[in-house]
Design a protein around this motif. Sequence first.
Motif, PDB file in Angstrom:
ATOM      1  N   LEU A 557       0.844  -1.190   0.000  1.00 43.72           N
ATOM      2  CA  LEU A 557       0.000   0.000   0.000  1.00 43.72           C
ATOM      3  C   LEU A 557       0.879   1.240   0.000  1.00 43.72           C
ATOM      4  O   LEU A 557       1.708   1.418   0.900  1.00 43.72           O
ATOM      5  N   TYR A 558       0.682   2.099  -1.015  1.00 42.95           N
ATOM      6  CA  TYR A 558       1.516   3.284  -1.163  1.00 42.95           C
ATOM      7  C   TYR A 558       0.644   4.543  -1.206  1.00 42.95           C
ATOM      8  O   TYR A 558      -0.349   4.587  -1.941  1.00 42.95           O
ATOM      9  N   LEU A 559       1.058   5.560  -0.456  1.00 45.08           N
ATOM     10  CA  LEU A 559       0.359   6.839  -0.447  1.00 45.08           C
ATOM     11  C   LEU A 559       1.360   7.964  -0.697  1.00 45.08           C
ATOM     12  O   LEU A 559       1.784   8.673   0.224  1.00 45.08           O
ATOM     13  N   PRO A 560       1.771   8.141  -1.945  1.00 44.42           N
ATOM     14  CA  PRO A 560       2.774   9.169  -2.268  1.00 44.42           C
ATOM     15  C   PRO A 560       2.230  10.568  -2.013  1.00 44.42           C
ATOM     16  O   PRO A 560       1.103  10.877  -2.412  1.00 44.42           O
ATOM     17  N   PRO A 561       3.012  11.438  -1.377  1.00 45.91           N
ATOM     18  CA  PRO A 561       2.529  12.772  -1.019  1.00 45.91           C
ATOM     19  C   PRO A 561       2.607  13.782  -2.156  1.00 45.91           C
ATOM     20  O   PRO A 561       2.052  14.875  -2.041  1.00 45.91           O
ATOM     21  N   ASP A 562       3.313  13.453  -3.239  1.00 49.55           N
ATOM     22  CA  ASP A 562       3.425  14.415  -4.337  1.00 49.55           C
ATOM     23  C   ASP A 562       3.725  13.681  -5.637  1.00 49.55           C
ATOM     24  O   ASP A 562       3.801  12.441  -5.672  1.00 49.55           O
ATOM     25  N   ALA A 563       3.893  14.440  -6.716  1.00 49.16           N
ATOM     26  CA  ALA A 563       4.011  13.853  -8.050  1.00 49.16           C
ATOM     27  C   ALA A 563       5.285  13.037  -8.219  1.00 49.16           C
ATOM     28  O   ALA A 563       5.263  11.949  -8.815  1.00 49.16           O
TER      29      ALA A 563
END
Length: 794
Positions: A557-563
């Motif tokens: 599970l990944y929740l990248p904070p930016d592009a």
Amino acid sequence: MSKKDSLTKEQLRAVDAWWRAANYLSAGQLYLLDNPLLRQPLQPEHLKQHIVGHWGTCPGQNFIYTHLNRAIVKYDLDMIYLCGPGHGGNAVVAQDYLDGSYSEIYPNISQDVAGMKRLFRQFSFPGGIPCHTAPETPGSINEGGELGYSLAHAFGAVMDNPGLIAACVVGDGEAETGPLAAAWHSNKFLNPITDGAVLPILHLNGFKVSNPTIFARISHEELEMFFKGCGWEPRFVEGDEPQSMHQKMAAALDWAVREIQRIQEYARSSGDAARPRWPMIVLRTPKGWTGPKEVDGKIVEGSWRAHQAPIPVHDGRPGRLEQLEAWLRSYHPEELFDENGALIPSLQDFAPRGERRMGANPHANGGLLLRDLRIPDFREYAQEVPRPGAVETEDMAVLGGYVRDLMSRNLAGRNFRIFGPDETASNRLEQVFQASGRRWADEIDPETDSCLSHDGRVMDAALSEHLCQGWLEGYLLTGRHGFFNSYEAFIRIVDSMVSQHAKWLKVCRQLPWRQSIASLNYVLASNVWQQDHNGFTHQDPGFLDHVANKKADVVRLYLPPDANCLLSCFDHCIQSRNQINVMIASKLPRPQWLNMEEAIKHCTHGIGIWQWASNDQGHEPDAVLACCGDTPTLETLAAVTILRHHLPDLKIRVVNVVDLMKLQPHTEHPHGLTDEDYDALFTTDAPIIFAFHGYPTLVHELTYRRHNKKLHVRGYKEEGTITTPFDMRVRNDIDRFHLVMDTVKRLPQLGNSAAYLIQEMKDKLVEHRQYITTHGQDMPEVRDWKWNGGKGIY
């Protein structure tokens, strides 16, 4: 042989003998522990003590499979078999055993008396195999434990496989499920030039577990109209007398194969990809065909009573053993197997050879055919970030450029597609249409359908999450690559399908002959934290909770904070194998925090201290402000600016989480941190105020074993409506003002000195409410907030 007969007498004898052998093996798996060929009178000790499994669908499936074998040999077909009815796995195992493909993979299940005994013993037996088709079943790509997905899997399998036919048996009970009902429309997305063909065989045996089925009870006329209305050309094979049914089925299959070949030859020679009317077969046979006619004076064959074990041998009633023996001997195993227990030589020649056997077809073990994608360098799509928060952009739009070029690079290889229910453009991936259009097989209107294409690689023109999921799974399981992009809330529609795929992958990891396949990847946008016009219905981050509970070596599970973090995560996921990867991303303008070099390091670690946002260097932090997800990150950094302005001596550490499973101990998940590493980030006793994208309980579940028990999680708590983005955060107490109050209240050393700050935060919340009800948008200090090194207030 008459002019109307499709089979000669010799062919008819061979077909019927093979069918009898398969039926015998199917029944034997259900009942027998010993005496596999009945060379002794049947005794109680020869029986399994716990009879569990299903019979009702087996003879019909064996009938179909046997005739498909004949057609494969006659037409030299490249064909796979999908077992839709579910709990008829003993039939498919029987067929694999007869053609030798089972023994090749499992040498201990040899083609002799001893091997047949092991074959029977393992079925629905501790340490053995399940009663439905499963990863352990050679030739299977469809998990039969849950109904509804076979036809969508079949279409996914033949996409970009122009020489492949997927014969899909659809049970009439299965046909009543939502996913299967929608899957009949998959023929609108098949290109006869570049794709293979699906041959659906609807098996009407009349009953589900204990009820009649809809399709079996409606009139012939209504049934035919239904399928013609769905764009199929159905041919009916109906009856219960074996000899005539063999002739009818052979004729129907010959017709279907010739129709498929005619359609493909025309399309490929003319270049006309217009949607044809594909053939299908409707087979009506009694449930439990060839089994016991009656038991205790009650009809069994042709009724729901044939669904599982038709003869309850352990119910204590006299005559059960004799009745079972008479049934099993009716197949005349002594005529079918030699003295060693092997299939007689004259029958061995009936089956296809080598990889033409459906149990040995490489398409059903997709890792054998998997080729790496041609991957662009994701660094080339980097968003320039001169300093944290200096620029804003849409993360998904940045990813769109990468996906466009990924699509372009793999057009020639025809092994990559995008799947999603009409949400590609909405989720800001529309740049991909510069490389390929949406797949559409019908007429295209140039005035309104600019992105549609008969050979499009984007499968998003069907508004059905079930179809997209099933197509993608079939595509992956046969050795290709792709990903699913969707709205976060509505991906929950396929929760059960994801569970089945996770179980499939878990079992496949234990089977050395199952080769690795490309991962099932999700990119979910339109997330919970900004639904200005859709409201409460579009707010559900629970897919994270659902996936997190699956086997640890499968899920990520990944929740990248930016592009830049999103690019790094996606590049990793699209190249991974045998996993389910979920990425939650923002499609709206958001501050960008990390340059590409920083993003690569951060995503590689999966979690880390953001030193540029922290001021505890050289000190023990008074509080740890943690964040996971784009919106929680934004609100956490805004809270930091308030705290550092009002309480400049407060030592704050900011920890950002990209890989959610880092929170779990390393003993529970391969990505988990050791206790030492976790404590180094979060300390053992400083209060942790954790702003989380989803439901707070998930973070607690992942961290409950950790040393630091001073964890306070803010996240989504089922508060939502049509409102402003910031008000969504306020309603769920994840906004900057609540985070400030949460932090201060957990620092007793501040005493009463922070009372004024708490009061100001409460006033800000009142001001916020008054402002949005008057102006319909968030306050300027919220809308225009910028990170300036933690020195500003708002």
